[in-house]
Design an enzyme around this catalytic site. Structure first.
Site, PDB file in Angstrom:
ATOM      1  N   ILE B  12       0.870  -1.187   0.000  1.00  0.00           N
ATOM      2  CA  ILE B  12       0.000   0.000   0.000  1.00  0.00           C
ATOM      3  C   ILE B  12       0.901   1.229   0.000  1.00  0.00           C
ATOM      4  O   ILE B  12       1.380   1.677   1.032  1.00  0.00           O
ATOM      5  CB  ILE B  12      -0.940   0.001   1.226  1.00  0.00           C
ATOM      6  N   HIS B  13       1.152   1.776  -1.190  1.00  0.00           N
ATOM      7  CA  HIS B  13       1.997   2.962  -1.291  1.00  0.00           C
ATOM      8  C   HIS B  13       1.140   4.191  -1.556  1.00  0.00           C
ATOM      9  O   HIS B  13      -0.081   4.119  -1.450  1.00  0.00           O
ATOM     10  CB  HIS B  13       3.083   2.736  -2.350  1.00  0.00           C
ATOM     11  N   ALA B  14       1.784   5.307  -1.875  1.00  0.00           N
ATOM     12  CA  ALA B  14       1.068   6.593  -1.907  1.00  0.00           C
ATOM     13  C   ALA B  14      -0.175   6.600  -2.788  1.00  0.00           C
ATOM     14  O   ALA B  14      -1.218   7.120  -2.398  1.00  0.00           O
ATOM     15  CB  ALA B  14       2.010   7.712  -2.331  1.00  0.00           C
TER      16      ALA B  14
END
Lengths: 153, 83
Positions: B12-14
């Site tokens: 779960i990145h930006a």
């Protein structure tokens, strides 16, 4: 009596040798459209990303390309080094601080291999944004001698 | 608690975080994501990014308040659709 009218402000200094740019110039809609918050961006020319102010290191992303900080006045800052740099899976980034650590302005947090990031085709634009904008009254990024000045509500 | 396994290679990145937060903030109920026993407020950007979820990790979803059941299902769908 004078103190009653004084606004609370957080002055953020440059975290690294860099050029300051507007968030609109960041080649990623998540940041240019301020979806995660408002602030400013930089294009680093130095490799040591340091604390822009006294802060607690809340988080360094597992791939070391993004940093979460909490300032003394309660602002949450996100420094996202480069664009789509999560895809580098940690290569080119070295963490120098630890989550939970309280650091002083100017102390190093992450070292980035700019040449490697560029070679891998990733943009160097680095957004620095406030993620709890409900606390912010105004952000002033025009002063060239500091990164930005944030006035709290 | 509903549990989903994150299949996205980058966790779960930006980018996905901004979608998750946008969804969570629209909900009347409170939504929390759980990782390794710790609770993270899905409406808080810093909280969510602090989770540092990687590929293959399991995330729990709990919600409390109006339409919490629907919110949990929709959150699960969002988490599983991350690229």
């Amino acid at each position: 009596m004078m103190g009653f009218f004084k606004k609370k402000q957080e002055i953020l200094h440059f975290p690294v040798a860099c050029q300051k740019i507007d968030l609109n110039q960041v080649p990623d809609a998540v940041f240019s459209q301020r979806l995660l918050g408002d602030g400013v961006a930089i294009v680093p020319t130095g490799t040591l990303i340091c604390a822009p102010c006294d802060a607690e290191v809340v988080q360094i992303f597992p791939t070391n390309h993004a940093i979460g900080l909490m300032t003394p006045l309660g602002l949450e800052l996100l420094i996202h080094i480069g664009i789509d740099t999560v895809e580098l899976k940690g290569e080119g980034f070295k963490r120098l601080a630890t989550p939970g650590q309280h650091i002083k302005a100017g102390e190093p947090i992450v070292e980035v291999d700019l040449e490697y990031v560029k070679r891998m085709g990733k943009a160097l634009e680095t957004p620095i944004i406030i993620t709890n904008m409900e606390k912010v009254q105004q952000i002033d990024a025009k002063d060239p001698s500091v990164l930005m000045t944030i006035t709290l509500k | 608690m509903k549990i989903v396994k994150i299949e996205s290679k980058m966790g779960i990145h930006a980018r996905p975080a901004s979608q998750i937060i946008a969804f969570a903030q629209k909900q009347a109920c409170e939504i929390f994501l759980i990782k390794e026993g710790r609770q993270y407020n899905a409406k808080s950007i810093m909280n969510l990014l602090s989770m540092g979820v990687r590929f293959g990790e399991e995330v729990g979803i709990v919600a409390e308040g109006p339409n919490s059941d629907i919110a949990i299902e929709e959150m699960a769908r969002l988490l599983l659709s991350i690229e």
